[in-house]
Design a protein around this motif. Structure first.
Motif, PDB file in Angstrom:
ATOM      1  N   UNK A  67       0.844  -1.186   0.000  1.00  0.00           N
ATOM      2  CA  UNK A  67       0.000   0.000   0.000  1.00  0.00           C
ATOM      3  C   UNK A  67       0.882   1.240   0.000  1.00  0.00           C
ATOM      4  N   UNK A  68       0.447   2.265  -0.721  1.00  0.00           N
ATOM      5  CA  UNK A  68       1.174   3.536  -0.796  1.00  0.00           C
ATOM      6  C   UNK A  68       0.185   4.659  -0.992  1.00  0.00           C
ATOM      7  N   UNK A  69       0.560   5.880  -0.568  1.00  0.00           N
ATOM      8  CA  UNK A  69      -0.286   7.061  -0.725  1.00  0.00           C
ATOM      9  C   UNK A  69      -0.154   7.636  -2.132  1.00  0.00           C
ATOM     10  N   UNK A 113       5.725   8.677   3.016  1.00  0.00           N
ATOM     11  CA  UNK A 113       6.613   9.783   3.393  1.00  0.00           C
ATOM     12  C   UNK A 113       5.914  10.618   4.464  1.00  0.00           C
ATOM     13  N   UNK A 114       6.626  11.011   5.516  1.00  0.00           N
ATOM     14  CA  UNK A 114       5.990  11.905   6.498  1.00  0.00           C
ATOM     15  C   UNK A 114       5.549  13.230   5.885  1.00  0.00           C
ATOM     16  N   UNK A 117       2.993  17.946   0.837  1.00  0.00           N
ATOM     17  CA  UNK A 117       1.795  17.735   1.644  1.00  0.00           C
ATOM     18  C   UNK A 117       2.194  17.052   2.952  1.00  0.00           C
ATOM     19  N   UNK A 118       2.408  17.807   4.009  1.00  0.00           N
ATOM     20  CA  UNK A 118       2.765  17.193   5.296  1.00  0.00           C
ATOM     21  C   UNK A 118       1.572  16.506   5.928  1.00  0.00           C
ATOM     22  N   UNK A 119       1.848  15.642   6.874  1.00  0.00           N
ATOM     23  CA  UNK A 119       0.777  14.954   7.582  1.00  0.00           C
ATOM     24  C   UNK A 119      -0.015  15.953   8.413  1.00  0.00           C
ATOM     25  N   UNK A 120      -1.323  15.817   8.466  1.00  0.00           N
ATOM     26  CA  UNK A 120      -2.140  16.728   9.280  1.00  0.00           C
ATOM     27  C   UNK A 120      -1.859  16.518  10.761  1.00  0.00           C
ATOM     28  N   UNK A 178      12.941  13.187   5.877  1.00  0.00           N
ATOM     29  CA  UNK A 178      13.996  13.558   4.986  1.00  0.00           C
ATOM     30  C   UNK A 178      15.291  13.759   5.767  1.00  0.00           C
ATOM     31  N   UNK A 179      16.170  13.574   5.428  1.00  0.00           N
ATOM     32  CA  UNK A 179      17.415  13.626   6.202  1.00  0.00           C
ATOM     33  C   UNK A 179      17.767  15.084   6.456  1.00  0.00           C
ATOM     34  N   UNK A 180      17.260  15.625   7.587  1.00  0.00           N
ATOM     35  CA  UNK A 180      17.531  16.999   7.948  1.00  0.00           C
ATOM     36  C   UNK A 180      16.680  18.013   7.236  1.00  0.00           C
ATOM     37  N   UNK A 181      16.002  17.649   6.168  1.00  0.00           N
ATOM     38  CA  UNK A 181      15.229  18.592   5.375  1.00  0.00           C
ATOM     39  C   UNK A 181      14.102  19.199   6.176  1.00  0.00           C
ATOM     40  N   UNK A 182      13.480  18.428   7.077  1.00  0.00           N
ATOM     41  CA  UNK A 182      12.375  18.933   7.895  1.00  0.00           C
ATOM     42  C   UNK A 182      12.837  19.467   9.243  1.00  0.00           C
TER      43      UNK A 182
END
Length: 637
Positions: free
Chosen positions: A367-369, A429-430, A437-440, A445-449
């Motif tokens: 399953x994937x979004x 992906x978180x 589109x971030x989670x509500x 990501x490696x340091x990106x967030x």
């Protein structure tokens, strides 16, 4: 005999045979006379080829032993004797007299003399060695340069001398280093190109090195552009279009170098890179720590592998220990790969491998979004939730089911429809890469967030964690799958090893870059800067919404910001308009990414507040003409 030149005939001397006394009778020749022997005169004058050849044959004939039957008649012997007297003497071998002279000097007790003695003194001796040392005290001479046609091959500069914008040499710089032609390298390939003038009229295969020319600033219009061949669009980069093949304008916008958050193209134009290459150059360009680590590793161990055999590289072992110490405690093991797409596929393959090894071969579904991005490839393309990719690359690998993003009800229905007994994994992906589109809130990501991994910040416990892109700041390809001890034990219990990997997995130079990235992020200042500058970007973009209604939404976290554009009726902006906006921003000196109707900001984590202001200012200048055009069209209606 040449006129005007005095020539001495060889002297005739009577010589006793070796071992004979003075009283012993002299040996008689065939004619009853004494045998005359010549004493060779050293360095006799040069003679013609024919005379010298005849003389050599005559000497060889005299040197052979003869029987009485072989000896010529007395009359012929006298004629031959007279012929021999008339012929000039040939020069004796150089070794005879100098060797005898050197031996006589040695018997007399003095130092050896003569050319041979001098040559022996010049002969190189073996280097002296000291007990306990494996290398000689004297330094060995460097190997001679490759000679072509009897002359040393010319040395070529490794790179052109630095020049300013006008093409003049920059003052205060050292001249370019010279390279030696490689032993066995092709002379034509190393020294010349088609059309270069020959360095010697009789050596047409040797070409002169092309002269260095100043780089021009005007656009390229069919010229050679400093390249070895005329430009022919040989590179098939992904964004190449049919219109690009009609001109060579891409030459002037080709990127040549970068520093910090900026890139420079071939024409000298500077750009603020708000997309970090492809979201991976997280620490900017020219990071000295990463470059130094890669250079040292290149000199120490430039290549290695961890796919087969039982001798992984030392730096890979060290990096794995250091990386798992920064991840959640349940993630105890790391599998190093090459790309993010390979990491996504490897995680699914590992899940299916473990299921099959423990008697659950039917559990293969995934399953994937939707709007998630997991790369491209045999399986990664189907995992990515972008329908247009599925259409153009069909048929796809079966067993992947997409669900509406961040919709828990749709997720439950998908599990029931597929069946829990057939599912093997759920990948997400978180922060969804497509359209940012971030989670509500409350979802998970490696340091990106702003952290090593967003799952760490959220406190989740995934069975496998995929790391890529910024893991090396884009300086070298590398990815990783972090997993639990339970999955590792199940994989090791299988009859065969997990058959997934490639030659360059865990490349030592890439791992050295990843180690340097951990050093840069260790104190937390860069990660905090990513959070602060991300909030600043969102505030500045939101401040434009009152004056520019086209800005529909501003979302994201850290250095992953998305600005969605829609018209007054809430309809998406046409693709042609979004492409024009992207090109207008590039002309203004900012490189942006677009996805559907969303402008994406993913600059390096080291971006400054002034650069954030420049980025939003360019966005405003590019969006405003579109908004004004929309107002004009609405007034006409």
């Amino acid at each position: 005999m040449p006129r005007g030149r005095e020539h001495r005939l060889p002297r005739l001397v009577h010589r006793r045979p070796r071992g004979a006394s003075a009283a012993s009778p002299a040996r008689r020749g065939p004619a009853g006379g004494r045998v005359a022997r010549r004493r060779p005169i050293h360095r006799a004058p040069a003679l013609g080829r024919r005379a010298a050849a005849v003389h050599r044959l005559d000497l060889e004939r005299d040197a052979r032993p003869r029987d009485d039957a072989d000896r010529p008649a007395p009359g012929r012997a006298a004629a031959a004797e007279r012929a021999r007297v008339r012929l000039p003497a040939a020069p004796a071998p150089r070794r005879r007299l100098p060797v005898a002279r050197a031996h006589r000097a040695a018997r007399a007790g003095g130092p050896p003399r003569g050319p041979v003695a001098r040559r022996d003194r010049r002969r190189p001796r073996a280097p002296r060695r000291v007990l306990g040392r494996d290398r000689p005290l004297t330094r060995a001479r460097p190997p001679p340069r490759r000679h072509v046609g009897g002359r040393p091959a010319p040395r070529l500069p490794l790179r052109p001398a630095p020049r300013d914008e006008r093409g003049a040499p920059r003052p205060g710089r050292r001249p370019p280093r010279l390279a030696r032609p490689a032993h066995g390298a092709s002379v034509r390939r190393r020294l010349g190109r088609a059309g270069a003038t020959s360095s010697h009229p009789r050596r047409r295969h040797v070409r002169r090195a092309p002269a260095l020319r100043a780089r021009r600033g005007e656009p390229a219009r069919g010229r050679r552009t400093g390249m070895e061949r005329p430009f022919t669009h040989a590179l098939w980069y992904l964004a190449l279009t049919g219109a690009d093949l009609e001109s060579d304008a891409v030459l002037d916008r080709a990127i040549t170098h970068g520093s910090g958050c900026y890139l420079h193209d071939r024409s000298g134009k500077r750009y603020l890179d708000a997309r970090s290459g492809l979201w991976n150059v997280s620490l900017g360009y020219g990071n000295e720590r990463i470059i130094r680590a890669m250079t040292e590793q290149m000199a120490r161990l430039p290549a290695g592998q961890i796919v087969r055999h039982d001798q992984p590289t030392e730096i890979a072992l060290d990096y794995a220990e250091r990386l798992v110490a920064l991840l959640p405690e349940h993630l105890e093991h790391v599998r190093l790969l090459t790309t993010g797409s390979q990491g996504a596929e490897g995680a699914i393959f590992l899940s299916r491998f473990v299921r099959r090894a423990h008697g659950e071969p039917e559990r293969t579904e995934v399953l994937a979004f939707r709007d998630g991005y997991h790369g491209t490839g045999g399986l990664a393309t189907h995992l990515s939730g972008e329908p247009w990719m599925h259409e153009v690359e069909a048929p796809l690998v079966p067993g992947v089911h997409h669900v509406e993003q961040w919709n828990l009800d749709a997720l439950r229905k998908a599990v029931e429809r597929v069946g829990p007994e057939r599912l093997t994994a759920f990948i997400l992906e978180p922060i969804l890469g497509t359209d940012i589109q971030p989670a509500p809130p409350g979802y998970f990501g490696f340091g990106r967030a702003g952290s090593f991994a967003e799952t760490v910040r959220l406190g989740l416990r995934p069975d496998m964690l995929i790391l890529s892109k910024g893991i090396t700041s884009g300086y070298a390809p590398l990815s990783a799958i972090a997993t639990t001890r339970a999955i590792l034990d199940q994989a090791l219990d299988a009859e065969v090893p997990f058959p997934h990997g490639s030659t360059a997995d865990g490349h030592p130079v890439s791992v050295a870059a990843a180690m340097a990235v951990l050093d840069e992020l260790e104190d937390g200042r860069i990660l905090q800067n990513a959070v602060d500058r991300g909030e600043e970007l969102k505030e500045r973009a939101n401040a434009l919404r009152d004056d520019l209604p086209l800005i529909w939404d501003v979302r994201g976290r850290g250095m992953m910001i998305g600005v969605e554009l829609r018209d007054a009726d809430g309809e998406p902006i046409p693709d042609e308009t979004m492409t024009a906006l992207k090109l207008a921003a590039r002309d203004a000196g900012v490189l942006l990414s677009i996805s559907n109707t969303t402008v994406i900001f993913t600059p390096p984590l080291v971006i400054s507040s002034e650069e954030c202001e420049q980025l939003v200012s360019v966005l405003e200048s590019c969006v405003r003409p579109i908004a004004d055009q929309g107002r004009v069209l609405a007034a006409r209606d």
